[in-house]
Motif scaffolding. Structure first.
Motif, short mmCIF file in Angstrom:
data_model
loop_
_atom_site.label_atom_id
_atom_site.label_comp_id
_atom_site.label_asym_id
_atom_site.label_seq_id
_atom_site.Cartn_x
_atom_site.Cartn_y
_atom_site.Cartn_z
N UNK A 174 122.68 55.32 75.63
CA UNK A 174 122.06 56.23 76.59
C UNK A 174 121.50 55.45 77.77
N UNK A 175 120.99 54.25 77.55
CA UNK A 175 120.51 53.41 78.65
C UNK A 175 121.64 53.09 79.61
N UNK A 203 123.58 67.96 77.10
CA UNK A 203 124.04 67.51 75.77
C UNK A 203 124.45 68.71 74.93
N UNK A 204 125.09 68.45 73.81
CA UNK A 204 125.56 69.55 72.96
C UNK A 204 125.22 69.29 71.49
N UNK A 239 124.21 65.49 71.43
CA UNK A 239 125.12 64.41 71.83
C UNK A 239 125.27 64.46 73.35
N UNK A 240 125.12 63.31 73.98
CA UNK A 240 125.21 63.28 75.44
C UNK A 240 126.64 63.53 75.90
N UNK A 262 126.82 66.15 86.93
CA UNK A 262 126.63 67.35 87.74
C UNK A 262 125.94 68.41 86.89
N UNK A 263 124.62 68.24 86.61
CA UNK A 263 123.93 69.16 85.70
C UNK A 263 123.62 70.52 86.31
N UNK A 264 123.75 70.66 87.62
CA UNK A 264 123.39 71.91 88.29
C UNK A 264 121.91 71.96 88.60
N UNK A 265 121.09 71.87 87.58
CA UNK A 265 119.64 71.90 87.73
C UNK A 265 119.04 70.73 86.96
#
Length: 182
Positions: free
Chosen positions: A6-7, A33-34, A61-62, A69-72
């Motif tokens: 993740x880093x 993530x899901x 899970x990332x 592009x998360x949107x928000x």
């Protein structure tokens, strides 16, 4: 092994979005993530073979491509973190040791850890409260639009029939990039 992975993903996001804060990068990774496989089945705990819980997988899970592009996203600044420390009754000395900042909590202010503009929160479920455990927790969050202008609709669920979640408003409409809505 999740920490180095993740880093590394956070470093990639920072390279793609140099103006994003560490909190924005954290938010992008968490909110995209899901917790289910592509077939809809819950992720399994590899140690037990049973469905995993948030205590096993955290935010999930990332998904690095989605995080680009998360949107928000939910953003935080230094003042937000200092207020969080005040909510836990840190002294001026404690805060100075941790942050190297001279900061005194305002005794007239009611600080709450739940006010941290973070993509998740915890609610206390009291069973000995005299009202059968019923109670209300209210959290306010501010979102920053980094996607295409448009309307985002809320979709929240819980596996527990004992917990009811209500989100107001049910949608937020953004007309420009970096617009904020609460």
């Amino acid at each position: 092994m999740s920490c180095p992975h993740v880093s590394g993903l956070a470093a990639l996001l920072k390279a793609a979005h140099p103006k994003w804060s560490p909190a924005a990068i954290t938010s992008a990774l968490m909110t995209t993530s899901y917790a289910t496989y592509k077939n809809g089945a819950p992720i399994k705990d590899v140690a037990t073979g049973k469905p995993a819980t948030p205590f096993d997988y955290g935010a999930g899970h990332v998904d690095p491509m989605a995080a680009l592009d998360p949107g928000l996203f939910y953003d935080l600044g230094v003042e937000d973190y200092l207020s969080f420390l005040c909510a836990y009754h840190y002294t001026t000395r404690d805060i100075k040791i941790l942050t190297h900042i001279d900061f005194t909590c305002d005794s007239s202010k009611n600080y709450s850890a739940g006010d941290l503009n973070y993509p998740s929160f915890a609610a206390s479920l009291y069973t000995n409260s005299g009202n059968g455990g019923a109670g209300t927790e209210k959290y306010t969050r501010t979102l920053n639009n980094v996607g295409t202008p448009g309307t985002y609709k809320v979709s929240v669920s819980t596996p527990s029939p004992a917990v009811k979640i209500l989100v107001e408003p049910k949608s937020l409409s953004f007309t420009r990039a970096y617009e904020k809505k609460t």
